[in-house]
Design a protein around this motif. Sequence first.
Motif, short mmCIF file in Angstrom:
data_model
loop_
_atom_site.label_atom_id
_atom_site.label_comp_id
_atom_site.label_asym_id
_atom_site.label_seq_id
_atom_site.Cartn_x
_atom_site.Cartn_y
_atom_site.Cartn_z
N SER A 40 12.59 -70.35 49.28
CA SER A 40 13.20 -69.06 48.97
C SER A 40 13.11 -68.67 47.52
O SER A 40 13.25 -67.51 47.17
CB SER A 40 14.66 -69.06 49.40
N GLY A 41 12.95 -69.64 46.63
CA GLY A 41 12.97 -69.32 45.22
C GLY A 41 14.38 -69.12 44.68
O GLY A 41 14.57 -68.75 43.53
N MET A 42 15.41 -69.37 45.52
CA MET A 42 16.79 -69.18 45.11
C MET A 42 17.20 -70.26 44.11
O MET A 42 16.82 -71.43 44.26
CB MET A 42 17.71 -69.24 46.34
N ILE A 43 17.93 -69.88 43.11
CA ILE A 43 18.39 -70.83 42.10
C ILE A 43 19.60 -71.58 42.64
O ILE A 43 20.58 -70.99 43.06
CB ILE A 43 18.76 -70.09 40.80
N MET A 44 19.52 -72.89 42.65
CA MET A 44 20.62 -73.74 43.13
C MET A 44 21.33 -74.35 41.92
O MET A 44 20.69 -74.99 41.08
CB MET A 44 20.09 -74.85 44.03
N ALA A 45 22.63 -74.14 41.82
CA ALA A 45 23.39 -74.69 40.71
C ALA A 45 23.66 -76.17 40.96
O ALA A 45 23.91 -76.58 42.09
CB ALA A 45 24.71 -73.93 40.54
N SER A 46 23.61 -76.95 39.90
CA SER A 46 23.92 -78.37 40.04
C SER A 46 25.42 -78.55 40.19
O SER A 46 26.22 -77.83 39.58
CB SER A 46 23.42 -79.14 38.81
N GLU A 47 25.82 -79.50 41.01
CA GLU A 47 27.24 -79.77 41.24
C GLU A 47 27.76 -80.68 40.15
O GLU A 47 27.11 -81.66 39.77
CB GLU A 47 27.42 -80.43 42.60
N HIS A 48 28.96 -80.35 39.65
CA HIS A 48 29.56 -81.19 38.62
C HIS A 48 31.07 -81.03 38.67
O HIS A 48 31.59 -80.13 39.32
CB HIS A 48 29.03 -80.81 37.22
N THR A 49 31.76 -81.93 38.02
CA THR A 49 33.22 -81.88 37.96
C THR A 49 33.66 -81.69 36.52
O THR A 49 32.93 -82.01 35.58
CB THR A 49 33.84 -83.17 38.52
N GLN A 50 34.87 -81.14 36.36
CA GLN A 50 35.44 -80.93 35.04
C GLN A 50 36.86 -81.46 35.03
O GLN A 50 37.59 -81.33 36.02
CB GLN A 50 35.47 -79.43 34.69
N LYS A 51 37.25 -82.04 33.92
CA LYS A 51 38.64 -82.45 33.75
C LYS A 51 39.44 -81.29 33.18
O LYS A 51 38.97 -80.55 32.31
CB LYS A 51 38.73 -83.65 32.80
N LEU A 52 40.65 -81.11 33.71
CA LEU A 52 41.52 -80.07 33.18
C LEU A 52 41.94 -80.43 31.77
O LEU A 52 42.27 -81.59 31.48
CB LEU A 52 42.76 -79.92 34.07
N ASP A 53 41.95 -79.44 30.87
CA ASP A 53 42.49 -79.71 29.55
C ASP A 53 44.02 -79.75 29.64
O ASP A 53 44.60 -79.45 30.68
CB ASP A 53 41.99 -78.70 28.52
N TYR A 54 44.68 -80.11 28.54
CA TYR A 54 46.13 -80.32 28.61
C TYR A 54 46.88 -79.01 28.82
O TYR A 54 47.96 -79.02 29.43
CB TYR A 54 46.62 -81.04 27.35
N MET A 55 46.34 -77.89 28.38
CA MET A 55 46.99 -76.62 28.68
C MET A 55 47.01 -76.38 30.17
O MET A 55 48.05 -76.02 30.75
CB MET A 55 46.25 -75.49 27.95
N GLU A 56 45.88 -76.61 30.85
CA GLU A 56 45.81 -76.41 32.30
C GLU A 56 46.70 -77.41 33.03
O GLU A 56 47.29 -77.09 34.06
CB GLU A 56 44.37 -76.53 32.76
N ARG A 57 46.80 -78.63 32.52
CA ARG A 57 47.67 -79.62 33.16
C ARG A 57 49.13 -79.22 33.09
O ARG A 57 49.89 -79.40 34.05
CB ARG A 57 47.46 -80.99 32.51
N TRP A 58 49.55 -78.66 31.95
CA TRP A 58 50.93 -78.19 31.83
C TRP A 58 51.19 -77.06 32.83
O TRP A 58 52.24 -77.00 33.46
CB TRP A 58 51.21 -77.71 30.41
N PHE A 59 50.21 -76.15 32.98
CA PHE A 59 50.36 -75.07 33.94
C PHE A 59 50.49 -75.61 35.36
O PHE A 59 51.36 -75.19 36.14
CB PHE A 59 49.16 -74.13 33.87
N GLN A 60 49.61 -76.56 35.72
CA GLN A 60 49.65 -77.13 37.06
C GLN A 60 51.00 -77.79 37.34
O GLN A 60 51.60 -77.60 38.40
CB GLN A 60 48.52 -78.16 37.21
N ASP A 61 51.49 -78.58 36.40
CA ASP A 61 52.76 -79.27 36.60
C ASP A 61 53.93 -78.31 36.59
O ASP A 61 54.93 -78.51 37.29
CB ASP A 61 52.94 -80.35 35.53
N GLY A 62 53.82 -77.24 35.78
CA GLY A 62 54.88 -76.23 35.78
C GLY A 62 55.00 -75.54 37.12
O GLY A 62 56.11 -75.31 37.63
N LEU A 63 53.87 -75.22 37.74
CA LEU A 63 53.90 -74.59 39.05
C LEU A 63 54.42 -75.54 40.12
O LEU A 63 55.12 -75.13 41.04
CB LEU A 63 52.49 -74.10 39.42
N ARG A 64 54.08 -76.83 40.01
CA ARG A 64 54.57 -77.80 40.99
C ARG A 64 56.06 -78.03 40.85
O ARG A 64 56.72 -78.44 41.81
CB ARG A 64 53.82 -79.13 40.82
N ALA A 65 56.60 -77.80 39.66
CA ALA A 65 58.04 -78.03 39.45
C ALA A 65 58.89 -76.91 40.03
O ALA A 65 60.10 -77.09 40.23
CB ALA A 65 58.32 -78.17 37.95
#
Length: 244
Positions: free
Chosen positions: A15-40
């Motif tokens: 097809s000629g379609m561009i396929m993005a490579s799969e990868h993972t990212q670690k949340l930075d500490y700002m995002e971690r505070w947000f995640q834990d704030g929402l869970r609280a």
Amino acid sequence: RLRWSAQPAGKTPDSGMIMASEHTQKLDYMERWFQDGLRALDPPGGFLAIEVDMTHANALRKRMQSTGTHVTYAHVLVLAAATALGENQGLHRLIAGNTRLLPGTVDICLSIASENAVTPVLIVKDAGRKSLKEISEEVQKGVPLARLEEEKRLQGLRKWGWIVPLAFLRRALIRFLLNRLWYRRMVSGTFQVSVVPTVDLFVPFLFNTAAALGGGRIRDRVVAINGQVEIRPIMQLACCFDHK
């Protein structure tokens, strides 16, 4: 027919379609505070939804705009919520830990559009004693300042969030603050209003007050008025509440 085969990231052979490579990212500490704030935050006890005829609200906005006052539906909902709570003070309360607050003023926490998981907010203090014009002017002046303050907080969390590295400690600290009335009122007022004008119905399940009102977009709908079929501008409102 499709032919499947293991291929490296890039163009597929057929097809000629561009396929993005799969990868993972670690949340930075700002995002971690947000995640834990929402869970609280506690989940809501339930929500009520209603359809509202906005004909008079539209007319009010046009009158205000003809005098040079920019009024949005969010401003109208802030005033409506503050008026309703002021007239029904038994419903206006806030519990934190083992303390119940019966506020003397209605302080509306208005969510501001943002790309972050937790949006910046503007608190309209004593909104029940302000006119629609005063609310509009206060919101217009306050939104840029609220976004600026939020960006400063985000930068601070990115820089210093590592000081509390463990998730359970972050959640414990946030729950400790949420059990303090002064903190809840400082960051969220006594009632929350959020408007998402790109969807029909918005239900704000996570909030820091006793209840939160969500408004969607206004659409012309066919309704029955006194036995007659009419087309009216309708907004769907949803109010989530904390059973406690």
